[in-house]
Write a protein that holds these residues in place. Structure first.
Motif, PDB file in Angstrom:
ATOM      1  N   ALA A 130      95.430  65.534 -28.725  1.00 12.72           N
ATOM      2  CA  ALA A 130      95.646  64.641 -27.582  1.00 12.72           C
ATOM      3  C   ALA A 130      95.574  65.453 -26.299  1.00 12.72           C
ATOM      4  N   THR A 244     111.089  61.913 -11.975  1.00 13.06           N
ATOM      5  CA  THR A 244     111.493  62.050 -10.564  1.00 13.06           C
ATOM      6  C   THR A 244     110.412  62.734  -9.730  1.00 13.06           C
ATOM      7  N   ASP A 245     109.544  63.519 -10.379  1.00 15.33           N
ATOM      8  CA  ASP A 245     108.517  64.220  -9.609  1.00 15.33           C
ATOM      9  C   ASP A 245     107.126  63.668  -9.873  1.00 15.33           C
ATOM     10  N   LYS A 246     106.987  63.013 -11.015  1.00 19.21           N
ATOM     11  CA  LYS A 246     105.651  62.552 -11.397  1.00 19.21           C
ATOM     12  C   LYS A 246     105.787  61.474 -12.450  1.00 19.21           C
ATOM     13  N   LEU A 247     104.787  60.625 -12.573  1.00 20.87           N
ATOM     14  CA  LEU A 247     104.777  59.621 -13.626  1.00 20.87           C
ATOM     15  C   LEU A 247     103.825  60.157 -14.680  1.00 20.87           C
ATOM     16  N   ARG A 248     104.369  60.531 -15.815  1.00 20.89           N
ATOM     17  CA  ARG A 248     103.551  61.255 -16.794  1.00 20.89           C
ATOM     18  C   ARG A 248     102.779  60.294 -17.683  1.00 20.89           C
ATOM     19  N   LEU A 249     101.501  60.572 -17.787  1.00 19.16           N
ATOM     20  CA  LEU A 249     100.613  59.714 -18.553  1.00 19.16           C
ATOM     21  C   LEU A 249     100.986  59.707 -20.032  1.00 19.16           C
ATOM     22  N   LYS A 347     109.595  66.478 -24.699  1.00 22.17           N
ATOM     23  CA  LYS A 347     110.054  67.525 -23.795  1.00 22.17           C
ATOM     24  C   LYS A 347     110.658  66.949 -22.527  1.00 22.17           C
ATOM     25  N   PHE A 348     110.005  65.921 -21.993  1.00 22.09           N
ATOM     26  CA  PHE A 348     110.434  65.426 -20.687  1.00 22.09           C
ATOM     27  C   PHE A 348     111.477  64.321 -20.768  1.00 22.09           C
TER      28      PHE A 348
END
Lengths: 662, 252
Positions: A130, A244-249, A347-348
């Motif tokens: 992926a 909070t810093d990014k919208l993770r795909l 992880k996030f």
């Protein structure tokens, strides 16, 4: 005579593919990138790369059907010759990447494995775990390193593009860039410039894009006279993980491999999702779109998730909008194929998506629009005249645009796994175009007076100094937050003119405040504050292009959705009424196409009152037809539409006959 | 009043200047990571003791741990700032979070370091497939799923620098090329076409700064954020090197 030099700006898939092809042709390349090219945003692409392949061919697939899916998915807003050429090249591009060592997943026989992505019925998507984007980028990075060792590619990493250099005739003769460590500003003379600067997601504050995707480079080209097309078409990816810093795909491959999207039927049901019985779950995509299920095109999936959370108030959480993306039922062999993205979630979010459904929500993801560029159609094949200097050349002679930065391939909405293809493809074909352009050049950059380069260098230095010495009361980071909030609220999934107007007023306000910004770093060494603040100015310019474009386009097309202009779907039970409704629907669709099947093309004006024009779209290969994925009454609409088309073609045949007889 | 987080950052203005510590106090928000903290500092660079300062320079890009940019030392451990979640850090040490630049690379400014060393290593080991050209020549070699599974983990190396930072053999007295470069050499030596240049790669691996300089401390594999089997690559490189030297010695 000095040898030809080309500047490539951006070292993602497109920029690297172009650099490597130019180097192969013996052309010297200066490759300018804000980050070591191996860290470019292409690494974030997860799911795969599309092309027709031997397995799909067995089932009746063809390059034509890939073209058809792409333009149908894109709501017919792309010129079809470049798209046709891209789809034709698909198999060759995958073969090439395979030869370059990309670790594509394999079948037991040792062939490349493929998965299915949104907007198609075929398993066209080759993938490497992926992390396909990362793998493809590394393969090209390695080839460029090889050319670097051979001396044909000179990399300038941690250098920021500040603007193109145009001569008195408006021809591009190089660029000005700044060393992001030492802060030196210098001119790079070039016989041609290839912009491969990627997307502009940071205009929306947080998105799935990397921190470098500010649109800064695009804004600078736009201000120098390059036109910007279809800016209002911004893809919002249906599945991302808010941060909070990014919208993770969260890649579409999660659904491609069988992931299911659902919400509890009871609003904000706080039970453990695994304990909610099947009967109390609402698999809304599967119920509403039985044909495509969870793999409807992105714009549709996004709107449905939005609708379920906002209108039906079925969000999983009460104070945060989200739905479940469930992979818990899939076997561990499938989890393994998705390892890269599952690891990101784990992880996030500190939750294991293998045993608990993920919580996701749509996020700004891709700009279908971009800097305007040209193409030359091959009348025989319907594709492109390869090597024509027109291919990917912008309206500024000598300045070419490729990759996400251009506007050619994805129309109103991009299909998943088509972006990696378009990036590599455009990089590959721009090289011969640049060569033809340079071969016909009468004067070279090396013939230009040095004063021209010095002047441009000095102009950028002055601009830089002005930003650093500004002593106002505005904080650039706050302006960015406010811009992102307003754009995300009003110019994304569902658009209303009165709301877009508010955003335009907000941009006016922010423009004024931007004039009074004060940098908290006034130094002249690795000043990241300066780089960000300068890009913010460009974001404001492009935000206006996007918002104005959206404001003016009174219709629904692909990612651009205005409920006030939506055509009501047929829903009557009585067949005669249903048919009447379908006829009306087709009339409205036809009228909308007559008015709006055209690309927005915007030209810069310093006062912000940009010129908006429209360009006809070449739909000569696949005529526009109603986009009816899962639409209620789809069958009857298609029936009425096909009858109409048939009648039209009989009439035109009769006309031709009449003319012949006369 | 909202919960505060104490963040201490090791700062250095320029390449050759000395360093100093600065303390920031930031509002806590659930789900934060270290890059968010640095973004908050950039927006309001005010220290606890000295008042107004400058934004902390740092490297960051994708924010989802695939680009390798944001490596730094967080609470004494080298890792990516984006995947360092504040909640987890506070659990381990509630009073403060400490950020320092990696020590094995020249500091450009604050937390930003110059990792050219690593990319140069990739040049030395010729980490690429030596294809004839980019015109259509059909597909690449067939490969078993098993081979692909061996290859894939090595291809995930994002040149982030954690292994170099943790390796005791990388210091002023050694010219060790680094675990990442050895692992990439193995990746391409094991590729059906990449192996055609095995000899060239082995020259670098067996030369000065090559595998002979690895002290087998095995720190690299412990800090790799992608769990790349670096020590396995190193072991393979050792075996290949012995064979290579032997072959060269006997001229076969």
């Amino acid at each position: 005579m000095a040898s030809e030099r080309v500047v490539v700006v951006g070292g993602g898939l497109a920029g690297l593919a172009a650099s490597m092809r130019l180097a192969e042709a013996g052309v010297s390349v200066d490759l300018i990138s804000m980050v070591p090219v191996k860290r470019s945003h292409s690494v974030c692409a997860q799911g795969g790369i599309n092309s027709v392949n031997t397995a799909t061919r067995e089932l009746g697939d063809s390059e034509y059907l890939h073209l058809d899916d792409t333009v149908y998915g894109g709501a017919f807003l792309q010129h079809q010759p470049p798209v046709k050429e891209m789809c034709d090249w698909g198999p060759r591009i995958i073969d090439l990447m395979d030869r370059l060592g990309v670790a594509f997943n394999r079948t037991n026989e040792g062939n490349r494995d493929q998965r299915r992505f949104g907007g198609t019925m075929y398993k066209r998507t080759a993938f490497a775990g992926a992390t396909t984007g990362q793998q493809l980028l590394y393969a090209l990075d390695e080839q460029c390193r090889r050319w670097e060792v051979d001396g044909l590619i000179r990399k300038h990493e941690y250098w920021e593009f500040l603007g193109p250099i145009l001569d008195d005739n408006g021809v591009c003769r190089g660029v000005v860039a700044q060393d992001m460590f030492r802060m030196d500003i210098r001119a790079f003379p070039a016989d041609a410039v290839v912009m491969a600067n990627g997307g502009c997601g940071l205009i929306y504050g947080r998105s799935t894009m990397s921190l470098i995707c500010t649109g800064g480079a695009a804004g600078r080209c736009f201000k120098a006279g390059v036109k910007y097309a279809n800016g209002e078409f911004i893809q919002v990816h249906p599945t991302a993980v808010p941060g909070t810093d990014k919208l993770r795909l969260m890649s579409e491959s999660a659904r491609g491999e069988g992931g299911r999207v659902w919400v509890p039927k009871k609003p904000h049901d706080d039970r453990d999702p695994m304990s909610i019985p099947e009967g109390e779950r609402y698999y809304f995509l599967e119920e509403r779109y039985p044909k495509y299920g969870n793999l409807v095109p992105r714009d549709i999936a996004t709107r449905e998730i939005f609708d379920v959370c906002v209108n039906q108030k079925l969000s999983v959480e009460q104070d945060r909008l989200c739905v479940y993306l469930d992979l818990t039922h899939l076997p561990s062999s499938t989890h393994k194929k998705l390892e890269g993205i599952l690891a990101i979630y784990e992880k996030f979010q500190a939750t294991d998506p293998r045993v608990k459904p993920m919580k996701i929500f749509p996020a700004v993801h891709y700009s279908m629009g971009g800097l305007w560029c040209d193409y030359e159609k091959n009348e025989q094949t319907g594709g492109l005249v390869l090597g024509s200097p027109r291919n990917h050349q912008s309206n500024v002679p000598g300045l070419f645009v490729i990759g996400e930065a251009d506007y050619q391939y994805h129309g109103g909405n991009r299909l998943g796994a088509n972006s990696l293809l378009s990036c590599i493809f455009t990089g590959m074909i721009v090289a011969p175009s640049v060569e033809s352009y340079m071969a016909a050049l009468r004067t070279r950059a090396s013939d230009m007076p040095t004063s021209m380069f010095d002047q441009e260098q000095a102009r950028h230095k002055t601009h830089c100094d002005a930003l650093i010495s500004g002593n106002g009361d505005e904080n650039p980071y706050h302006i960015h937050d406010e811009l992102g909030d307003s754009m995300t609220r009003n110019v994304t999934v569902v658009r209303y003119n009165k709301n877009i107007e508010q955003t335009l007023a907000k941009i006016d306000e922010l423009d004024e405040r931007y004039k009074r910004i004060r940098l908290s770093d006034k130094g002249n060494w690795t000043n990241q504050n300066l780089s960000f603040s300068r890009a913010l100015g460009d974001m404001l310019v492009l935000a206006r292009v996007i918002a104005r474009g959206a404001m003016q386009r009174d219709e629904c097309r692909g990612a651009h959705y205005k409920p006030d202009f939506a055509i009501t779907a047929p829903d009557a039970d009585d067949p005669a009424t249903l048919r009447q409704q379908a006829i009306k629907w087709c009339d409205a669709f036809q009228a909308s196409n007559d008015q709006w099947l055209k690309s927005t093309v915007c030209g810069y004006r310093p006062d912000g009152d940009h010129e908006f024009g429209y360009e006809e779209v070449d739909t000569s290969l696949v005529p526009a037809r109603p986009r009816t994925y899962g639409l209620k009454g789809a069958e009857i609409i298609e029936e009425v539409w096909n009858e109409r088309m048939k009648k039209k073609s009989t009439e035109s045949a009769a006309d031709t006959q009449a003319v012949a007889n006369a | 009043m909202s919960k505060k987080i104490n963040v201490t950052v090791k700062r250095q203005d320029e390449q050759n200047s000395g360093s100093r510590w600065e303390k920031f106090s930031l509002d806590y928000e659930s789900g934060m990571n270290v890059t968010t903290l640095l973004q908050r500092i950039a927006a309001n660079p005010v220290t606890v003791d000295a008042g107004e300062s400058t934004p902390v320079a740092y490297d960051a890009c994708c924010l989802e741990e695939v680009c390798g940019a944001c490596s730094m030392i967080i609470n004494g451990r080298v890792r990516q700032a984006c995947s360092a979640l504040v909640d987890n850090l506070l659990q381990d040490r509630p009073d403060q979070i400490t950020l320092e630049p990696m020590t094995k690379f020249p500091v450009v400014r604050d937390l930003l370091v110059d990792r050219s060393f690593m990319f140069n290593g990739l040049k030395k080991v010729r980490a690429w497939v030596p294809v004839d050209g980019y015109f259509d020549r059909g597909p690449g070699p067939k490969m078993s799923p098993h081979q692909q599974e061996d290859q894939y983990p090595l291809t995930e190396c994002m040149t982030c620098g954690c292994c170099v930072e943790a390796c005791p053999q990388i210091n002023d007295r050694s010219s060790f090329i680094g675990p990442h470069a050895i692992s990439q050499a193995i990746l391409f030596n094991e590729h059906p076409v990449g192996q055609f240049e095995e000899g060239e790669r082995m020259k670098a691996i067996t030369g000065v700064g090559g595998i002979g300089d690895c002290g087998n401390a095995q720190n690299c594999v412990k800090v790799c954020p992608k769990n790349i089997p670096l020590t396995r690559s190193i072991a393979k490189a050792g075996k290949m090197a012995t064979k290579f030297v032997f072959r060269n010695f006997f001229g076969t």
